[in-house]
Structure formats: structure tokens, C-alpha cells
Write a protein that holds these residues in place. Structure first.
Motif, PDB file in Angstrom:
ATOM      1  N   PHE A 195       0.875  -1.052  -0.060  1.00  0.00           N
ATOM      2  CA  PHE A 195       0.029  -0.098  -0.100  1.00  0.00           C
ATOM      3  C   PHE A 195       0.986   1.192   0.211  1.00  0.00           C
ATOM      4  CE2 PHE A 195      -2.591   3.412   1.967  1.00  0.00           C
ATOM      5  CZ  PHE A 195      -3.640   3.356   1.181  1.00  0.00           C
ATOM      6  N   ASN A 196       0.950   1.920  -1.315  1.00  0.00           N
ATOM      7  CA  ASN A 196       2.224   2.930  -1.238  1.00  0.00           C
ATOM      8  C   ASN A 196       1.479   4.437  -0.944  1.00  0.00           C
ATOM      9  OD1 ASN A 196       4.417   1.690  -2.958  1.00  0.00           O
ATOM     10  ND2 ASN A 196       2.635   0.880  -3.844  1.00  0.00           N
ATOM     11  N   ILE A 197       2.194   5.009  -0.001  1.00  0.00           N
ATOM     12  CA  ILE A 197       1.908   6.384   0.370  1.00  0.00           C
ATOM     13  C   ILE A 197       3.151   7.346  -0.046  1.00  0.00           C
ATOM     14  CG2 ILE A 197       1.731   7.495   2.473  1.00  0.00           C
ATOM     15  CD1 ILE A 197       0.725   5.283   3.860  1.00  0.00           C
ATOM     16  N   LEU A 198       2.729   8.558  -0.760  1.00  0.00           N
ATOM     17  CA  LEU A 198       3.556   9.548  -1.016  1.00  0.00           C
ATOM     18  C   LEU A 198       3.571  10.411  -0.034  1.00  0.00           C
ATOM     19  CD1 LEU A 198       5.667  10.575  -3.064  1.00  0.00           C
ATOM     20  CD2 LEU A 198       3.719  11.699  -4.405  1.00  0.00           C
ATOM     21  N   LEU A 199       4.486  10.722   0.640  1.00  0.00           N
ATOM     22  CA  LEU A 199       4.262  11.977   1.665  1.00  0.00           C
ATOM     23  C   LEU A 199       5.367  12.997   1.331  1.00  0.00           C
ATOM     24  CD1 LEU A 199       4.141  12.371   4.666  1.00  0.00           C
ATOM     25  CD2 LEU A 199       6.204  11.084   5.250  1.00  0.00           C
ATOM     26  N   MET A 200       4.529  14.323   1.222  1.00  0.00           N
ATOM     27  CA  MET A 200       5.331  15.405   0.841  1.00  0.00           C
ATOM     28  C   MET A 200       5.078  16.283   1.868  1.00  0.00           C
ATOM     29  SD  MET A 200       3.828  15.375  -3.099  1.00  0.00           S
ATOM     30  CE  MET A 200       4.041  16.985  -3.148  1.00  0.00           C
ATOM     31  N   GLY A 201       5.969  17.653   1.941  1.00  0.00           N
ATOM     32  CA  GLY A 201       6.021  18.603   2.870  1.00  0.00           C
ATOM     33  C   GLY A 201       5.982  19.887   2.266  1.00  0.00           C
ATOM     34  N   VAL A 212       4.772  12.202  11.161  1.00  0.00           N
ATOM     35  CA  VAL A 212       4.043  11.151  10.381  1.00  0.00           C
ATOM     36  C   VAL A 212       4.635   9.894  10.311  1.00  0.00           C
ATOM     37  CG1 VAL A 212       3.086  10.742   8.026  1.00  0.00           C
ATOM     38  CG2 VAL A 212       2.878  13.055   8.923  1.00  0.00           C
ATOM     39  N   ILE A 213       5.806   9.723   9.954  1.00  0.00           N
ATOM     40  CA  ILE A 213       6.463   8.390   9.744  1.00  0.00           C
ATOM     41  C   ILE A 213       6.615   7.679  11.442  1.00  0.00           C
ATOM     42  CG2 ILE A 213       8.701   7.196   9.176  1.00  0.00           C
ATOM     43  CD1 ILE A 213       9.355   9.523   7.197  1.00  0.00           C
ATOM     44  N   GLU A 214       6.827   8.683  12.457  1.00  0.00           N
ATOM     45  CA  GLU A 214       6.897   7.930  13.600  1.00  0.00           C
ATOM     46  C   GLU A 214       5.492   7.249  14.009  1.00  0.00           C
ATOM     47  OE1 GLU A 214      10.264  10.738  15.970  1.00  0.00           O
ATOM     48  OE2 GLU A 214       8.066  11.543  16.000  1.00  0.00           O
ATOM     49  N   VAL A 215       4.519   8.414  13.992  1.00  0.00           N
ATOM     50  CA  VAL A 215       3.128   7.505  14.071  1.00  0.00           C
ATOM     51  C   VAL A 215       2.662   6.405  13.497  1.00  0.00           C
ATOM     52  CG1 VAL A 215       2.486   9.812  15.324  1.00  0.00           C
ATOM     53  CG2 VAL A 215       1.819   9.256  12.883  1.00  0.00           C
ATOM     54  N   LEU A 216       3.251   6.244  12.350  1.00  0.00           N
ATOM     55  CA  LEU A 216       2.754   5.170  11.443  1.00  0.00           C
ATOM     56  C   LEU A 216       3.747   4.059  11.448  1.00  0.00           C
ATOM     57  CD1 LEU A 216       1.903   6.950   7.945  1.00  0.00           C
ATOM     58  CD2 LEU A 216       0.345   6.060   9.639  1.00  0.00           C
ATOM     59  N   GLU A 217       4.824   4.088  11.830  1.00  0.00           N
ATOM     60  CA  GLU A 217       5.899   3.113  11.872  1.00  0.00           C
ATOM     61  C   GLU A 217       5.463   1.924  12.714  1.00  0.00           C
ATOM     62  OE1 GLU A 217      10.731   2.920  13.602  1.00  0.00           O
ATOM     63  OE2 GLU A 217       9.294   4.324  14.398  1.00  0.00           O
ATOM     64  N   LYS A 218       4.584   1.949  13.624  1.00  0.00           N
ATOM     65  CA  LYS A 218       4.004   0.500  14.204  1.00  0.00           C
ATOM     66  C   LYS A 218       3.078  -0.281  13.284  1.00  0.00           C
ATOM     67  CE  LYS A 218       4.413   1.859  19.216  1.00  0.00           C
ATOM     68  NZ  LYS A 218       3.685   2.169  20.349  1.00  0.00           N
ATOM     69  N   PRO A 221       5.116  -2.302   8.908  1.00  0.00           N
ATOM     70  CA  PRO A 221       5.349  -3.873   8.527  1.00  0.00           C
ATOM     71  C   PRO A 221       4.376  -4.788   8.314  1.00  0.00           C
ATOM     72  CG  PRO A 221       6.768  -3.013  10.108  1.00  0.00           C
ATOM     73  CD  PRO A 221       5.623  -2.238  10.176  1.00  0.00           C
ATOM     74  N   ASP A 222       3.289  -4.817   9.155  1.00  0.00           N
ATOM     75  CA  ASP A 222       2.204  -5.633   9.295  1.00  0.00           C
ATOM     76  C   ASP A 222       1.151  -5.556   7.981  1.00  0.00           C
ATOM     77  OD1 ASP A 222       3.352  -6.824  11.460  1.00  0.00           O
ATOM     78  OD2 ASP A 222       2.069  -5.994  12.948  1.00  0.00           O
ATOM     79  N   ASN A 223       1.085  -4.156   7.753  1.00  0.00           N
ATOM     80  CA  ASN A 223       0.085  -3.917   6.713  1.00  0.00           C
ATOM     81  C   ASN A 223       0.656  -3.725   5.266  1.00  0.00           C
ATOM     82  OD1 ASN A 223      -2.561  -3.593   8.152  1.00  0.00           O
ATOM     83  ND2 ASN A 223      -0.892  -2.665   9.351  1.00  0.00           N
ATOM     84  N   ASN A 224       1.895  -4.008   5.075  1.00  0.00           N
ATOM     85  CA  ASN A 224       2.714  -4.008   3.687  1.00  0.00           C
ATOM     86  C   ASN A 224       2.682  -2.615   3.247  1.00  0.00           C
ATOM     87  OD1 ASN A 224       3.681  -6.601   3.553  1.00  0.00           O
ATOM     88  ND2 ASN A 224       1.505  -7.191   2.707  1.00  0.00           N
ATOM     89  N   ILE A 225       2.886  -1.615   3.905  1.00  0.00           N
ATOM     90  CA  ILE A 225       2.739  -0.061   3.754  1.00  0.00           C
ATOM     91  C   ILE A 225       4.129   0.312   3.264  1.00  0.00           C
ATOM     92  CG2 ILE A 225       2.829   2.153   4.708  1.00  0.00           C
ATOM     93  CD1 ILE A 225       0.441   1.166   6.388  1.00  0.00           C
ATOM     94  N   LYS A 226       4.259   0.962   2.108  1.00  0.00           N
ATOM     95  CA  LYS A 226       5.686   1.566   1.822  1.00  0.00           C
ATOM     96  C   LYS A 226       5.287   3.152   1.479  1.00  0.00           C
ATOM     97  CE  LYS A 226       9.272   1.446  -1.481  1.00  0.00           C
ATOM     98  NZ  LYS A 226      10.127   0.681  -2.219  1.00  0.00           N
ATOM     99  N   GLY A 252      12.687  -1.810   3.100  1.00  0.00           N
ATOM    100  CA  GLY A 252      12.083  -1.630   1.884  1.00  0.00           C
ATOM    101  C   GLY A 252      10.911  -1.060   2.132  1.00  0.00           C
ATOM    102  N   ASN A 253      10.625  -0.580   3.342  1.00  0.00           N
ATOM    103  CA  ASN A 253       8.993   0.058   3.852  1.00  0.00           C
ATOM    104  C   ASN A 253       9.147   1.668   3.703  1.00  0.00           C
ATOM    105  OD1 ASN A 253       9.115  -2.432   5.937  1.00  0.00           O
ATOM    106  ND2 ASN A 253       7.174  -2.282   4.674  1.00  0.00           N
TER     107      ASN A 253
END
Length: 368
Positions: A195-201, A212-218, A221-226, A252-253
Motif C-alpha cells: 500500500f504505497n503512500i507518497l509523503l510530501m511537505g 508522520v513516519i513516527e506515528v505510522l511506524e508501528k 510492516p504488518d500492513n505492507n505499507i511503503k 524496503g518500507n
């Protein structure tokens, strides 16, 4: 000698980016185009003060900036500001206009409007004047009787301007001009298992990208997020993310990028965009039918952009960033919601047209 003169300013990257897009539109039609930073022309120190104050207030004193944005967004106060700006122009903009003798003048920043209004009101020039509104809602600073036409983001923007007593016949909802590659082709999302996320600022990057990365970190891996995180020109941010999240990168995440020219390609590879809602970046996402999640924003115009995007079900606003993982998981589990948001974006994008912007310009140039 320029056939077309475009006046911009560097308070944020969107105004200059729109100016560059317009330049390409009209150069393809064999017009000579010159872009001028209106504030730099007037006074370099004044330009530095305005740009420095804008960035400092937006980043460090958002509530103050938001207050100023709202208090100036009235007919009375905006006219006072425009009058003050025109008084300090010292005829330098007039000199540029006379030197270039353009057949058409375009402004991609509201601060440029009073300079042209001043010389038009004195009957010193009668050159057609187009204003490009680079946000989804037009601030009252854009409103001026000497503007011959407005290019705006959507029918929604147009309706709001009509409510502010701008003549409907002057408003053209052709979309904020962005680079041509965002108009090319349909979104072709590759199936890579993530599940591909583009993160921009934004063009300078944003330290909130780290949060954003900190709160999503957990949940990554379990949800195949990149996540592909674009840091823009912020090298410090790039290094901090690369060091802090080295483990995610190795797995690779996470992919960390600096300033890139292929945002359109990266949008095509993504399921969602997490970003602040700048006028141009929001337009690019709409054209790419890429649903937005907005966990951070600048006050003022970006808050209004967010409200337009969420009202039209093209974005989700996450007020509490700690709840961002829940929102992402909902979008992963409910693909129909993503498709619904995409369809709303597609409906809006179908009305955007660089070609119509070019035709409008020629209409005024040729006087037909």
C-alpha cells in the motif's frame, strides 16, 4: 520585448510554479514570455522582509498568521493593503511594463495586482490583465476592478467569488496551471504488493514528515505499507529521516527522496498522498486522482484549501496526528472509499485545461 509579462512573487513556491507553467503554455503558441518577481523589482529589502516574515510567521506563529489572514480577508482591509502596496511601487513596475510593452499581463500573486491596477487606473496602459488564483479559495486581495479575467481552481471557487461580487463573466474555472505532465495519461498503479503512500511537505520539506513516519511506524510492516517521503531541498530533514528510520529503509518500507522532478510519476505509483494542502500540490493530486490525507497544514489559505477538499470528498483531514494510523488502516480496508474519492477528483479534473488557459490569453491578445 515580451508579448506576455507574468508577475509573480516568492512567498511560497506555488506562485512561481504557476508562472513557469503559464510561460510554457504561451511559448508553445510562439509568444515571448517574461516572468518578473514583482516584489524584487520594487525593492529587494522589502521583498526579503515580506518573504522572511511570511515563512517565519507561518512556521513559528501560525495563530498570528491565521489571524492576519482572516482580518485582511475583507473588502475594506484588502483595499487598504492594495492601496498601500501600490503606493510603494515607485513606478518600477510601470517601467517594466513600458519596457516590455506586453500584449497581455498575467499575475500569479495577489501582491502584483495593485501595481498593474495603479497604472491602469491612470489610463497609462490598457493592456489586458489576467489574475491567476493559486489557491482553492480566493482571498479578497485578489478582488480588483482592473482585472479583466480570473483563472481559478474550480466552479466552487467561482461561486465563492461571485458571492464576493466579482462578475461571473470574468471568472474562468480552468484549474490552477501546473506542469503539463500531470495532465498526461491515466493513473496506472503498479501492483507491487504494497500500500504505497507518497509523503510530501512542500518545496522546502516539513519537519512534520518525521512525526508522520513516527506515528505510522508501528503499522507499517504488518500492513505492507511503503512510504516514499519527499524532503524537497531540506537536506537536514533528508539526513534526519535517513538516520532515524534506517531500519524501515533497509526493510524496503521507506524510501527517502530529496528534491525531485518526477512527482507525477511518484503519484502514479501511490494509493494516497499525505501532504499539506498547497494550491498547486492539491491540483496535481486531483489531476492524478490521488486521494489526500491531510495531517498538517499552514494556517490561512491552506486551511481553506483543506476545507474545500474535504467538503468535496477528495481528502480526509486528520486533526489529531496520533489518529493517523487509524485513518490509513481504514483506507486500506475500504478500497471502495478510495475509489469514491478518486471519482470525485476525476470529475473535477475533467474541467481543468491548459489549452483553455492558452485560448483565453489569446482571446485577450487578439481582442476577439
Amino acid at each position: 520585448m515580451s508579448n506576455i509579462l507574468i508577475l509573480s512573487a516568492s512567498t511560497g513556491g506555488g506562485h512561481n510554479a504557476a508562472a513557469k507553467s503559464l510561460k510554457k503554455i504561451f511559448e508553445k503558441k510562439n509568444y515571448d514570455v517574461e516572468i518578473v518577481d514583482a516584489l524584487k523589482i520594487i525593492d529587494k529589502k522589502f521583498n526579503f522582509l515580506i518573504n522572511g516574515t511570511y515563512m517565519a510567521m507561518a512556521d513559528n506563529f501560525p495563530f498570528t498568521y491565521d489571524f492576519l489572514y482572516k482580518t485582511t480577508n475583507t473588502n475594506k482591509s484588502s483595499k487598504l493593503i492594495l492601496k498601500s502596496l501600490s503606493a510603494i511601487s515607485r513606478d518600477k513596475i510601470k517601467e517594466i511594463v513600458f519596457k516590455n510593452n506586453p500584449k497581455l499581463i498575467i499575475a500569479t500573486h495577489p501582491f502584483a495586482i495593485p501595481f498593474i491596477a495603479k497604472i491602469k487606473s491612470n489610463n497609462q496602459v490598457n493592456t489586458p490583465f489576467i489574475s491567476v488564483v493559486t489557491d482553492l479559495i480566493a482571498h479578497k486581495l485578489y478582488f480588483c476592478e482592473y482585472v479583466d479575467a480570473y483563472i481559478v481552481a474550480s466552479e466552487y471557487t467561482k461561486r465563492k467569488m461571485i458571492e464576493g461580487n466579482i462578475d461571473a463573466d470574468k471568472i474562468y474555472p480552468y484549474g490552477i496551471p501546473v506542469r503539463e505532465q500531470f495532465f498526461n495519461g491515466n493513473k496506472n498503479l503498479e501492483n507491487d504488493g504494497y500500500f504505497n503512500i507518497l509523503l510530501m511537505g512542500g518545496s522546502l520539506g516539513s519537519k512534520q514528515i518525521i512525526t508522520v513516519i513516527e506515528v505510522l511506524e508501528k503499522i507499517i510492516p504488518d500492513n505492507n505499507i511503503k512510504i516514499r517521503a519527499i524532503c524537497g531541498k531540506n537536506q537536514k530533514l533528508f539526513k534526519n529521516i535517513s538516520y532515524k528510520f534506517e531500519n524501515l529503509i533497509k526493510k524496503g518500507n521507506l524510501e527517502v527522496l530529496g528534491f525531485v522532478e518526477n512527482v507525477d510519476y511518484l503519484m502514479d505509483k501511490s494509493h494516497i498522498l499525505i501532504s499539506k494542502p498547497g494550491g498547486l500540490s492539491s491540483t496535481e493530486a486531483i489531476l492524478k486522482n490521488l486521494p489526500m490525507v491531510i495531517p498538517f497544514l499552514l494556517p490561512g489559505q491552506e486551511r481553506e484549501n483543506m476545507e474545500v477538499l474535504t467538503y468535496n470528498d477528495m481528502a480526509i483531514f486528520v486533526k489529531d496526528i496520533e489518529k493517523l494510523p487509524k485513518t490509513i488502516l481504514k483506507l486500506i480496508d475500504r478500497p471502495r472509499l478510495l475509489e469514491y474519492m478518486k471519482s470525485n477528483m476525476q470529475e473535477t479534473a475533467e474541467k481543468y485545461s491548459l489549452e483553455k488557459i492558452g485560448e483565453l490569453g489569446e482571446h485577450f491578445i487578439k481582442g476577439v
